[in-house]
Design a protein around this motif. Structure first.
Motif, PDB file in Angstrom:
ATOM      1  N   TRP A  32       0.854  -1.307   0.090  1.00 33.43           N
ATOM      2  CA  TRP A  32      -0.154   0.115  -0.152  1.00 33.43           C
ATOM      3  C   TRP A  32       0.885   1.273   0.060  1.00 33.43           C
ATOM      4  CZ3 TRP A  32      -5.515   0.739   1.168  1.00 33.43           C
ATOM      5  CH2 TRP A  32      -6.189  -0.470   1.163  1.00 33.43           C
ATOM      6  N   CYS A  33       0.445   2.304  -0.679  1.00 35.18           N
ATOM      7  CA  CYS A  33       1.170   3.469  -0.554  1.00 35.18           C
ATOM      8  C   CYS A  33       0.581   4.418   0.257  1.00 35.18           C
ATOM      9  CB  CYS A  33       1.436   4.076  -2.108  1.00 35.18           C
ATOM     10  SG  CYS A  33      -0.162   4.698  -2.690  1.00 35.18           S
ATOM     11  N   PRO A  34       1.232   5.506   0.560  1.00 33.35           N
ATOM     12  CA  PRO A  34       0.701   6.296   1.614  1.00 33.35           C
ATOM     13  C   PRO A  34      -0.470   6.915   1.456  1.00 33.35           C
ATOM     14  CG  PRO A  34       3.161   6.724   1.567  1.00 33.35           C
ATOM     15  CD  PRO A  34       2.653   5.796   0.283  1.00 33.35           C
ATOM     16  N   GLU A  35      -0.713   7.301  -0.038  1.00 39.03           N
ATOM     17  CA  GLU A  35      -2.033   7.974  -0.423  1.00 39.03           C
ATOM     18  C   GLU A  35      -3.203   6.938  -0.143  1.00 39.03           C
ATOM     19  OE1 GLU A  35       0.751   7.596  -2.406  1.00 39.03           O
ATOM     20  OE2 GLU A  35       1.477   9.816  -1.719  1.00 39.03           O
ATOM     21  N   GLU A  36      -2.964   5.734  -0.541  1.00 39.45           N
ATOM     22  CA  GLU A  36      -4.049   4.614  -0.257  1.00 39.45           C
ATOM     23  C   GLU A  36      -4.249   4.351   1.142  1.00 39.45           C
ATOM     24  OE1 GLU A  36      -3.750   1.313  -3.660  1.00 39.45           O
ATOM     25  OE2 GLU A  36      -2.015   1.521  -2.349  1.00 39.45           O
ATOM     26  N   ASP A  37      -3.143   4.701   1.996  1.00 42.03           N
ATOM     27  CA  ASP A  37      -3.401   4.392   3.471  1.00 42.03           C
ATOM     28  C   ASP A  37      -4.294   5.524   3.846  1.00 42.03           C
ATOM     29  OD1 ASP A  37      -2.088   2.143   3.806  1.00 42.03           O
ATOM     30  OD2 ASP A  37      -0.162   2.985   4.448  1.00 42.03           O
ATOM     31  N   ALA A  38      -4.071   6.850   3.230  1.00 41.05           N
ATOM     32  CA  ALA A  38      -4.826   7.883   3.924  1.00 41.05           C
ATOM     33  C   ALA A  38      -6.045   8.094   3.675  1.00 41.05           C
ATOM     34  CB  ALA A  38      -3.863   9.302   3.381  1.00 41.05           C
ATOM     35  N   THR A  39      -6.272   7.583   2.181  1.00 41.96           N
ATOM     36  CA  THR A  39      -7.720   7.496   1.675  1.00 41.96           C
ATOM     37  C   THR A  39      -8.570   6.495   2.438  1.00 41.96           C
ATOM     38  OG1 THR A  39      -6.940   7.970  -0.593  1.00 41.96           O
ATOM     39  CG2 THR A  39      -9.092   7.122  -0.368  1.00 41.96           C
ATOM     40  N   LEU A  40      -7.746   5.429   2.913  1.00 37.98           N
ATOM     41  CA  LEU A  40      -8.894   4.217   3.551  1.00 37.98           C
ATOM     42  C   LEU A  40      -9.032   4.812   4.956  1.00 37.98           C
ATOM     43  CD1 LEU A  40     -10.040   1.485   3.923  1.00 37.98           C
ATOM     44  CD2 LEU A  40      -7.632   0.638   4.590  1.00 37.98           C
ATOM     45  N   LYS A  41      -8.092   5.246   5.506  1.00 30.64           N
ATOM     46  CA  LYS A  41      -8.048   5.698   6.964  1.00 30.64           C
ATOM     47  C   LYS A  41      -8.997   7.028   7.229  1.00 30.64           C
ATOM     48  CE  LYS A  41      -5.305   6.668  11.033  1.00 30.64           C
ATOM     49  NZ  LYS A  41      -4.093   7.298  11.587  1.00 30.64           N
ATOM     50  N   GLU A  42      -8.833   7.968   6.123  1.00 33.46           N
ATOM     51  CA  GLU A  42      -9.868   9.056   6.178  1.00 33.46           C
ATOM     52  C   GLU A  42     -11.471   8.389   5.955  1.00 33.46           C
ATOM     53  OE1 GLU A  42      -8.714  12.096   3.588  1.00 33.46           O
ATOM     54  OE2 GLU A  42     -10.544  13.130   3.601  1.00 33.46           O
ATOM     55  N   TYR A  43     -11.614   7.586   5.102  1.00 36.17           N
ATOM     56  CA  TYR A  43     -12.716   6.876   4.586  1.00 36.17           C
ATOM     57  C   TYR A  43     -13.458   6.376   5.898  1.00 36.17           C
ATOM     58  CZ  TYR A  43     -16.861   5.049   2.379  1.00 36.17           C
ATOM     59  OH  TYR A  43     -18.052   4.468   2.139  1.00 36.17           O
ATOM     60  N   LEU A  44     -12.672   5.707   6.487  1.00 38.25           N
ATOM     61  CA  LEU A  44     -13.041   4.712   7.669  1.00 38.25           C
ATOM     62  C   LEU A  44     -13.444   5.604   8.959  1.00 38.25           C
ATOM     63  CD1 LEU A  44     -10.988   1.423   7.475  1.00 38.25           C
ATOM     64  CD2 LEU A  44     -13.292   1.816   7.251  1.00 38.25           C
ATOM     65  N   GLU A  45     -12.601   6.576   9.230  1.00 41.44           N
ATOM     66  CA  GLU A  45     -12.853   7.523  10.185  1.00 41.44           C
ATOM     67  C   GLU A  45     -14.118   8.364  10.088  1.00 41.44           C
ATOM     68  OE1 GLU A  45      -8.309   7.893  12.088  1.00 41.44           O
ATOM     69  OE2 GLU A  45      -8.903   9.540  10.578  1.00 41.44           O
ATOM     70  N   LYS A  46     -14.371   8.573   8.733  1.00 41.17           N
ATOM     71  CA  LYS A  46     -15.506   9.398   8.418  1.00 41.17           C
ATOM     72  C   LYS A  46     -16.716   8.460   8.223  1.00 41.17           C
ATOM     73  CE  LYS A  46     -14.246  13.203   5.768  1.00 41.17           C
ATOM     74  NZ  LYS A  46     -13.977  13.915   4.215  1.00 41.17           N
ATOM     75  N   HIS A  47     -16.852   7.597   7.858  1.00 44.42           N
ATOM     76  CA  HIS A  47     -17.944   6.694   7.409  1.00 44.42           C
ATOM     77  C   HIS A  47     -18.278   5.240   8.131  1.00 44.42           C
ATOM     78  CE1 HIS A  47     -17.349   9.408   3.933  1.00 44.42           C
ATOM     79  NE2 HIS A  47     -18.396   9.885   4.146  1.00 44.42           N
ATOM     80  N   GLY A  48     -16.838   4.861   8.693  1.00 48.92           N
ATOM     81  CA  GLY A  48     -16.910   3.434   9.141  1.00 48.92           C
ATOM     82  C   GLY A  48     -17.021   2.414   7.951  1.00 48.92           C
ATOM     83  N   THR A  49     -17.178   1.164   8.417  1.00 47.46           N
ATOM     84  CA  THR A  49     -17.302   0.061   7.104  1.00 47.46           C
ATOM     85  C   THR A  49     -18.445   0.189   6.569  1.00 47.46           C
ATOM     86  OG1 THR A  49     -17.971  -1.582   8.700  1.00 47.46           O
ATOM     87  CG2 THR A  49     -15.555  -1.195   8.481  1.00 47.46           C
ATOM     88  N   GLY A  50     -19.636   0.721   7.363  1.00 46.84           N
ATOM     89  CA  GLY A  50     -20.883   0.463   6.671  1.00 46.84           C
ATOM     90  C   GLY A  50     -21.296  -0.776   6.691  1.00 46.84           C
ATOM     91  N   GLY A  51     -20.645  -1.896   7.492  1.00 48.51           N
ATOM     92  CA  GLY A  51     -20.753  -3.173   7.454  1.00 48.51           C
ATOM     93  C   GLY A  51     -20.510  -3.879   6.290  1.00 48.51           C
TER      94      GLY A  51
END
Length: 285
Positions: A17-36
């Motif tokens: 994983w590149c840092p950008e992908e990490d950041a994208t994933l982290k940001e998304y999860l912190e904002k929206h969660g997994t949504g199940g």
DNA sequence: AAGGACCGCAACCGCCCAGAG
DNA sequence: TCTCTGGGCGGTTGCGGTCCT
């Protein structure tokens, strides 16, 4: 007919994983969660990754509270002991080492600990070097959770087992410092969920005597312990083959985990300050 | 200094299980 | 009851870094 792949492998990026992908994933999860739904998550987050890959990346690397490297001798001992008892149930072992991931422990075992256990090498780390503090920490490992997380088909009282969420990391550790308020996805759960799950644990009721010896916390009311836990203990005994147990006058079960050193202080960390008379048939008493 | 061996770890693979429909 | 789907887990692989000769 094989099962359909969880994602379109041709259009999915693999590898580190590149840092950008990490950041994208982290940001998304912190904002929206997994949504199940981890499978749909990468599409929603705009990642060209397999959902499972996202889940793994989050759980093993990005999730808050992850401890990396720096395994202590005490960690070694816990891993060694549990592995010797239940085998490579990494998720169960990880549940006793807050902040550690199953993958981390698995890697550590495969690369380091396994070698030290080869014939001719010493087995468990020497416990005489353990501090009292550490011993206490081990003593307070949540055995209820530990036992409950070992699925043994006949273990649970069928009427009660369903309420015990064996996969949830949200189950509290009795040591306050070990409490991690993340759910199994590593996300901060809704407070009501914590309460709900705690109640579920409380609902794991049993009627055995001596349960007053368990320390209680707001989220760990074990006052209703019943024979379900005893059953778990009984039926799990087979899993602990090779462990010699005996019940001393103090009612505390003392077990020999087969480690080189037989430090009662440590062993009692896994001991059961509960009436163990029902174990007698298994213990030759 | 070079290159082969070894090690550690991140990530993938595929199986199993539980829940939903 | 059966099938399908997603989550979870343990085993394995591959790559980058380090060590050794």
């Amino acid at each position: 007919m094989g099962r359909a792949p969880c994602c379109d492998k041709d259009n999915v990026k693999k590898g580190p994983w590149c840092p950008e992908e990490d950041a994208t994933l982290k940001e998304y999860l912190e904002k929206h969660g997994t949504g199940g739904n981890w499978i749909a998550l990468p599409r929603k987050a705009g990642l060209k990754r397999c959902g499972k890959s996202c889940r793994l990346r989050w759980l093993n690397y990005l999730r808050p509270g992850i401890k990396r490297g720096g395994f202590t001798e005490e960690d070694d001992k816990i891993i060694c002991t549990l592995h010797g008892s239940i085998g490579s149930r990494w998720s169960v072992i990880a549940s006793q080492l807050p902040g550690r991931t199953d993958n981390d422990i698995k890697n550590y075992w495969n690369t380091k600990l396994k070698k030290t256990l080869l014939p001719g090498n010493s087995s468990c780390p020497k416990s005489e070097n353990m501090s009292n503090e550490t011993t206490n920490e081990i003593r307070h490992l949540n055995l209820q959770q530990f036992w409950a997380s070992i699925p043994t088909a006949e273990t649970y009282d069928s009427g009660n087992s369903a309420c015990f969420d064996t996969n949830s990391n949200a189950l509290p550790y009795s040591s306050e410092s070990n409490v991690q308020n993340y759910d199994s996805n590593g996300l901060v759960p809704d407070p009501s969920l914590i309460i709900s799950r705690s109640m579920q644990v409380s609902g794991f009721h049993t009627s055995g005597s001596g349960s007053e010896n368990y320390s209680k916390t707001s989220s760990q009311d074990l006052s209703g312990l019943s024979t379900s836990s005893t059953l778990a203990l009984e039926n799990s005994y087979g899993l602990w083959s090779g462990i010699n147990g005996s019940v001393k006058e103090d009612g505390i079960m003392h077990m020999d985990f087969g480690c080189e050193s037989h430090d009662d202080e440590f062993l009692n960390g896994f001991g059961f300050q509960e009436d163990t008379r029902e174990l007698a048939p298994y213990l030759g008493n």
